[in-house]
Each structure stands twice: as structure tokens, then as C-alpha cells.
Design an enzyme around this catalytic site. Structure first.
Site, PDB file in Angstrom:
ATOM      1  N   GLU A  84       0.796  -1.225   0.000  1.00 14.57           N
ATOM      2  CA  GLU A  84       0.000   0.000   0.000  1.00 14.57           C
ATOM      3  C   GLU A  84       0.832   1.280   0.000  1.00 14.57           C
ATOM      4  OE1 GLU A  84      -3.496   0.546  -0.013  1.00 14.57           O
ATOM      5  OE2 GLU A  84      -3.486  -1.527  -0.703  1.00 14.57           O
ATOM      6  N   SER A 108     -46.731 -33.676  23.403  1.00 18.21           N
ATOM      7  CA  SER A 108     -46.805 -34.302  24.727  1.00 18.21           C
ATOM      8  C   SER A 108     -45.782 -33.756  25.706  1.00 18.21           C
ATOM      9  CB  SER A 108     -46.626 -35.810  24.591  1.00 18.21           C
ATOM     10  OG  SER A 108     -47.687 -36.384  23.847  1.00 18.21           O
TER      11      SER A 108
END
Length: 752
Positions: free
Chosen positions: A149, A415
């Protein structure tokens, strides 16, 4: 006088007759230094030479004049250009606040969420990761970023004239804007203070801010700030967040090849993300490695080794079931501390080891049987006696679906809801030994039938619960009234709205796995309802405590004798009932549940240490292939609980109750006349508080149930009635007239 003037003879240098003057003066050709003809030739030569010299000088002076004028005007233009540039800088600089007021803005707060043993669960917040010092992170990261960079980062003063000139030439030759020439300092200035707009004003402000940053901070400080704030794609800001996102590790442990990949993302974070385009990310990483070698940051050997590393394949989103926990924590956090203004650390109740075990069990069972049984999702929730959530898996894969089915999806419990029916019946005076006639019944227009249409005549309540007999559950609901069942469920911890009708006996009202599991906790801890929580403590990065859960007291919601009877009955479900696959070498109890057409399969069970609920099904509610609560849910529960109790001393379930069966009990018994128990007592007050901790109760002798439950298993025909009614389980709003109390089985069988 006139004669003298007329007789005067003028001197002559030509061939005219010469005469001597009266005073004897005369000049001849011989008297000249240069003869006349020679002088004339010399003049002609000299004139020609001068003419040629003047032409050459004229050409030379013309060329110099052109360059001179060009240099002059260039100099003039430079002066005026400089003046114009200075004017622009002054103009846009004047629009900025005074430099004395400039300061580095605070980094977006990071929320670090950790497990009970300090392991990282997740980072949340705008950054998605904590700040890491330059000396703490892998040295490959800053080297890779600088190499690709801004290779002159440590030599320029915030602006790189060479890089800027090169970028301008490239843009002019290319005919479009492809390079910006910005330094890392300029990029940091843009990220800290400015919008991403590409305008002259923003560029001027960026330059001024870059110069200020270089004046106020060292190069290492600037680079550290940059690496902790820059965007790396996929929602990750800073190297720590990116490392966790793509590699599942800290930035401290990043390798050379991984550092090159991170540095390569800065050019186009979204497009080059390995979660989106792994090939493009790898190609860019190779360019970074070449730049590092060219700059002398790595050796040829390191370069070759890094190139041979396999390409990174990142998931499309954060993965791991612990992120379901992190999302829930983030939802609860504002109510505990308000707005987050700085980095904080959240200590949770979750055991990361158990969390991983739960996730592995759910995924393994779906991977092995999912296609065959048409199962795509699973949930597991585990809570200890203090209400602390120890594990929560909200689905098969967080990276493909962030919807938390554990705390947000409401499904019919089937149940698995029946314990609240039996609890209400026990509180109304029944006992596990109370007998009911398991036979086809009709309640209004509704005829609840047992699984497989099988009926068994006279059975105790303990046997009926172990068998999960729908007929008996419906009878008990009619006896005590649906309102009593709803009240009991809400008192135990169910928060969802429940339909107060007869069909609630079969679990037709929808609940979440988290609240259903929480409602079983009082059975495990002796009758107390603790506050269900995920967060133990919240502190700042410096250690200041912002919130702490001190436990406190939990209200008693269930009397001790009811706890003993319920645990006695639900133990049969694990020992000889529908959940035999869940049994292991600890005293345990629970209840299976299967909704209509196997759309939902549940098992919620507990020991004296943990209460764990498991659900399997599909998001669209499509039926599974005959999957019941005693199958996949019981298996997942078994695997998890065995691991969770490894090395833990065995403890019995709380509460005691001894069965006193009587041969004189008849099907239509009236509970108040039952000589085997004391008179019925009202439910415990919800507001009554007591410590959660309970002394271990002596182990009771196991009383085997009479038969095996029909919830997906074969039931022996021991003389019971067999019938096939053929009516499906009704929806939650269907049912007959609501009755507070029935005292006669005949009334129930006739529909009252």
C-alpha cells in the site's frame, strides 16, 4: 581673389592630371597605407563575413528565444498555479475547524463476549473486533500492508510526491481515474474524519489532515490506528475482526500467507473478500507476497512456502452456534447498562466446551439422518439450576441462517407439555397412583385419540404419563379445567400466550424451546423458578464493573411433595418409557413430545445438575418421516448430557415420594377420598422466595412403569382396549365446553 579661386586645383586620388600646389603639398597612391583596390576587396570580404555571422547569430538567438519564452511562461504559470493552489487550500482549509480543536475520534466500541472460562465467543459492535497493538499482532501484517500500500511510508511526510506523480501519469495515460496516490496517512485521515466523496474539497482536507497526523503522531502510531480501523470486507473493521472472520484466530497468530491475504483486501475489500471470491483473494495475496520479497521483507524461502499454502475458504457469514448466544446477549445488553460508550467485556454463563458438543451432536444427527427422515433443523438448550444458560444451539448452521429457533421460533410442544397437566392434577389432589380409564372419549366434537389408536383400560397416572396417553391427559384437563393448566405452565416459566381450551392437554399452544426448557427447571432444582440469564458480569476494558448478576433468590413455584411426585412419574419416561434412548448412569427424568404428523419432535429432560431441551423439525413446518421425541431428540440429549456430566459426582433428583398402590382403587375414584395421600392443598405462592440450592435428597427406589409409551414405540397389548378413532389432533382453538372440575369418568366419556 577671384583669379586665385578660379585657378585653384583640388587634390585628386584618381588618374586625373596631378599638379603640385603652390605650397608644394601633394598626395599620391603610393602614399596610402592600403592601396585603394586592396581596400575595396577587403571591404567586400568583410561585409560577406559579417553577413554570414549575423545570420547564424540570428538563428541561434531565435532558438534560445523560443526556449526562453517557454521557460519564462512555465515559470509564470507555476507561480500563478502555486498561488491558485494556495488559494484553494486556504479557502477549503478555512472551512475546516481550527487545527487546535482537531482530535482523533474514538474508535467504535467493541463488545467482547466471553464464556465462563474466558474463551472468546464473539466480538460485536461496529468494529467487530478489539484493538490490537502493533507489537501484539503478527509482524507479517504491518509489513505486508506497507509493502503493497505505501512502500515509502516511513520516509515521506504524510504525502508521497513520487507516488502522487506516478498516479497522475498513470491516470492521464489510461484516460480514467485508476490510482489515487494516497499514502496510508491520507487513508487514515479519510477514514477518521472525512466522507468517501471524490471531490477537490475532500482531497484538500485529506492532505491537511494527513500533515497534521504526521506532526502529532509517530509512524508506528499512525500505522497501528490504521490497521485497527480500516475495513477488510464482510463486516470486519480492523485486523483482529478480519482475522477472526476469515481464519477463526486472533491477529496475533496470523501466518505470512494469511497476512498477505489481509493486506490484499485493502484495495477492494468487498470484491476481494475470500467469503465472496476466494480465487481473486488468493491472486491478490500472491501480488502482496511478491511485493514483500521485492522490498526485502521476506526471504525467497519464505516466499515459496507462503505461495504453497492452500487458499483460504471463508464462510459467507460468521459461523459457529455460539453466535446465537452472542446475538441474544446483544439483545439483553441495553436493558442492563444502556448505551455502550466504550469497549466492554461481557462474561456469559455459557460453557464453550458444552456449546461445541451440543452443536456437533445436532449437526451430526442431521447429517446422518436428515435426508432420509426429512429433518433440516435442530435446537438444543441447556440450563442449570440457577437459571444460567450453559449452552444454546439455535439451528443447524448459523452461517446460512441467523434466525434463532431456540428463543424466537414457537412450535407446538405436543406431549412435552403434559407435565403441566399432570402437575395441575397433582396440585388438585391426585397422586401418581391415581387410576384413570384409558379409553376413547369425546369432548364436545373433539375425540382425542392415542398414538396408533391403542388404549389400555385402567392405568395409573404414572403409567399414563410414561406412555404419553392422550386420553388420560384430556381427562385430567377436563377435571381440573384448562385455566388451571395454563396457570401452572405460566407459573413454571412459560411466557407465550396459551389457549385456555381442552386441547391444551396435547400441547397445541406454541412455545419456544428456551421457555419450555426453562419451565422444567423447577422440577430439577426442587421447585424454584430462577431468573433465566446469559450474562454474569459486564466490565469495561479497564475492569470497572458495569453490571453483575448476583443470583439473588428464586421464588418457590412448586411444593416439595409435588416435585417428588412429578420426578417419580417422569423418571419412568427415561427408565422404561418413550425416552429410553436418553438414559445414562445418572438419575434423570423428562418427557418426549411429538406434534401432529411429526412436524415437531421434542425431548426435555433433566438431572439434579442440568435441564436440557432438544427439538428437531423443519422451518416450513413440513412433516418429518415418523420422527418422534424418543428418537433424534433423545439421542442428542443423551450425547450432550453424558459429556456434561463426565467426572461429576452423581446426585439424586430432588423430592421423595413412595408409591402405595391399592387394589381397591377404582377407575372413577374421587381424589379427595384417596386414602394414600393427604387432603389436597392449594398451589404454592408464586412470590415466595427461597435459595435455589437444595440439599441432595435420598435416592428413591425405581418403580418401573407397566408398559412402554406409544410415542413412536410398540405398546404390548396386555388386555387393554384397542380402537382406532382416526381423528387428528385439533388446532389450539378447538375444543368442547370448558369445565372446571369433573368427578365422574362417565361424565367425561359422554362428553358432559
Amino acid at each position: 581673389m577671384a583669379n586665385r579661386r578660379d585657378s585653384r586645383i583640388e587634390p585628386s586620388f584618381e588618374g586625373a592630371p596631378r599638379a603640385k600646389s603652390s605650397d608644394g603639398f601633394s598626395v599620391s597612391e603610393e602614399d596610402r597605407v592600403v592601396p585603394a583596390n586592396r581596400k575595396s576587396a577587403a571591404k567586400r570580404k568583410s561585409a560577406k563575413a559579417k553577413s554570414r555571422g549575423r545570420g547564424h547569430d540570428r538563428n541561434r538567438r531565435g532558438l534560445f528565444s523560443i526556449f526562453g519564452r517557454l521557460l519564462y511562461w512555465c515559470f509564470v504559470l507555476c507561480i500563478w498555479g502555486g498561488i491558485a493552489a494556495a488559494g484553494i487550500v486556504v479557502y477549503y482549509g478555512a472551512k475546516m475547524p481550527a487545527a487546535t480543536t482537531w482530535s482523533i475520534p474514538d474508535r467504535a466500541p467493541n463488545i467482547k463476549i466471553v464464556s465462563v472460562d474466558g474463551g472468546l465467543i464473539a466480538n460485536r459492535g461496529m468494529s467487530g473486533g478489539e484493538a490490537v497493538g502493533l507489537h501484539e499482532m503478527s509482524p507479517y501484517i504491518p509489513e505486508a500492508v506497507v509493502a503493497i500500500e505505501d512502500r515509502r511510508f516511513y520516509s515521506h511526510f504524510g504525502i508521497d510526491p513520487i507516488g502522487l506523480s506516478r498516479a497522475m501519469v498513470t491516470n492521464v495515460l489510461g484516460g480514467h481515474f485508476s490510482q489515487g496516490g494516497s499514502t496510508l496517512t491520507q487513508q487514515l485521515a479519510k477514514n477518521l474524519f472525512l466522507t468517501p466523496d471524490r471531490t477537490l474539497e475532500r482531497k484538500v482536507q485529506e492532505v491537511l489532515l494527513a500533515l497534521w497526523l504526521e506532526h502529532k503522531h509517530s509512524k508506528d502510531q499512525i500505522l497501528e490506528m490504521y490497521l485497527n480501523r480500516v475495513y477488510f470486507g464482510s463486516g470486519a473493521y480492523g485486523v483482529e475482526a478480519a482475522s477472526r472472520r476469515y481464519f477463526g484466530k486472533s491477529a496475533r497468530d496470523v501466518s505470512l500467507s494469511e497476512a498477505a491475504l489481509l493486506a490484499g483486501l485493502l484495495k477492494a475489500p468487498s470484491r476481494l473478500s475470500p467469503a465472496r471470491d476466494p480465487k481473486a483473494a488468493e491472486e491478490r495475496a500472491q501480488l502482496v507476497l511478491a511485493a514483500m520479497r521485492q522490498e526485502g521483507k521476506i526471504s525467497d524461502k519464505e516466499y515459496k512456502v507462503a505461495l504453497s499454502a492452500p487458499a483460504t475458504r471463508a464462510p459467507s457469514y460468521w459461523t459457529g452456534s455460539e453466535n446465537y448466544v452472542a446475538d441474544t446477549v446483544m439483545e439483553e445488553l441495553p436493558d442492563l447498562i444502556g448505551d455502550v460508550r466504550g469497549d466492554i467485556v461481557i462474561d456469559t454463563t455459557v460453557d464453550l466446551t458444552l456449546q461445541k458438543l451440543a452443536e456437533q451432536s445436532i449437526r451430526r444427527l442431521i447429517d446422518e439422518s436428515g435426508k432420509k427422515l426429512n429433518v433440516t433443523q435442530g435446537v438444543l438448550v441447556s440450563i442449570d439450576n440457577s437459571g444460567a444458560v450453559r449452552a444454546m444451539v439455535g439451528g443447524y448452521d448459523y452461517s446460512t441462517s441467523q434466525f434463532d429457533r431456540a428463543s424466537e421460533a414457537r412450535r407446538q410442544p405436543g406431549s412435552a407439555f403434559k407435565p403441566f397437566v399432570y402437575m395441575a392434577a397433582l396440585e388438585a389432589g391426585r397422586t401418581p397412583d391415581s387410576v384413570r380409564n384409558d379409553a376413547p372419549i369425546r369432548i364436545g366434537k373433539w375425540t382425542p385419540d392415542n398414538y396408533g389408536g391403542k388404549y389400555y383400560g385402567k392405568v395409573t397416572l404414572a403409567t399414563a404419563l410414561a406412555k404419553s396417553l392422550n386420553s388420560v391427559a384430556a381427562q385430567l384437563t377436563m377435571e381440573v379445567g384448562p385455566d388451571a393448566v395454563v396457570e401452572a405452565a405460566h407459573r413454571m416459566g412459560i411466557q407465550s400466550e396459551l389457549q385456555s381450551n381442552t386441547s391444551i392437554a396435547l400441547g397445541t399452544s406454541e412455545v419456544t424451546p428456551l421457555e419450555l426448557t426453562a419451565a422444567y427447571v423447577p422440577f430439577a432444582n426442587g421447585g424454584y423458578k430462577p431468573d433465566i440469564h446469559f450474562i454474569r458480569r459486564v466490565t469495561t476494558a479497564g475492569g470497572k464493573v458495569l453490571y453483575e448478576n448476583n443470583g439473588g433468590s428464586a421464588p418457590r413455584v412448586l411444593k416439595a411433595d409435588i416435585v417428588g411426585m412429578m420426578n417419580s412419574m417422569m423418571t419412568g419416561t427415561v427408565e422404561v418409557g418413550t425416552a429410553k434412548k436418553a438414559a445414562f448412569n445418572w438419575p434423570s427424568a423428562g418427557k418426549t413430545g411429538t406434534s401432529q404428523n411429526s412436524r415437531d419432535a421434542w425431548f426435555v429432560g433433566y438431572t439434579a445438575n442440568l435441564t436440557t431441551g432438544v427439538w428437531f423439525g423443519n422451518d416450513d413446518g413440513s412433516p418429518m418421516q415418523k420422527v418422534t421425541g424418543g428418537a433424534l431428540p433423545a439421542q442428542a440429549w443423551h450425547e450432550f448430557m453424558v459429556a456434561a456430566h463426565d467426572g461429576v459426582p452423581v446426585r439424586p433428583l430432588p423430592g421423595t415420594w413412595k408409591s402405595t398402590p391399592s387394589d381397591t382403587v377404582v377407575p372413577d375414584e374421587i381424589p379427595s377420598a384417596d386414602a394414600s395421600q393427604p387432603p389436597p392443598t392449594p398451589p404454592a405462592a408464586v412470590g415466595q422466595s427461597a435459595p435455589v440450592a437444595q440439599a441432595p435428597a435420598p435416592a428413591r427406589q425405581a418403580r418401573p412403569a407397566q408398559t412402554v409409551d406409544a410415542d413412536g414405540f410398540g405398546m404390548p397389548s396386555d388386555g387393554g382396549t384397542t380402537a382406532s378413532v382416526g381423528h387428528p389432533v385439533p388446532p389450539g382453538d378447538v375444543g368442547g365446553p370448558k369445565k372446571r372440575r369433573q368427578t365422574s369418568i362417565l361424565d367425561i366419556l359422554t362428553g358432559g
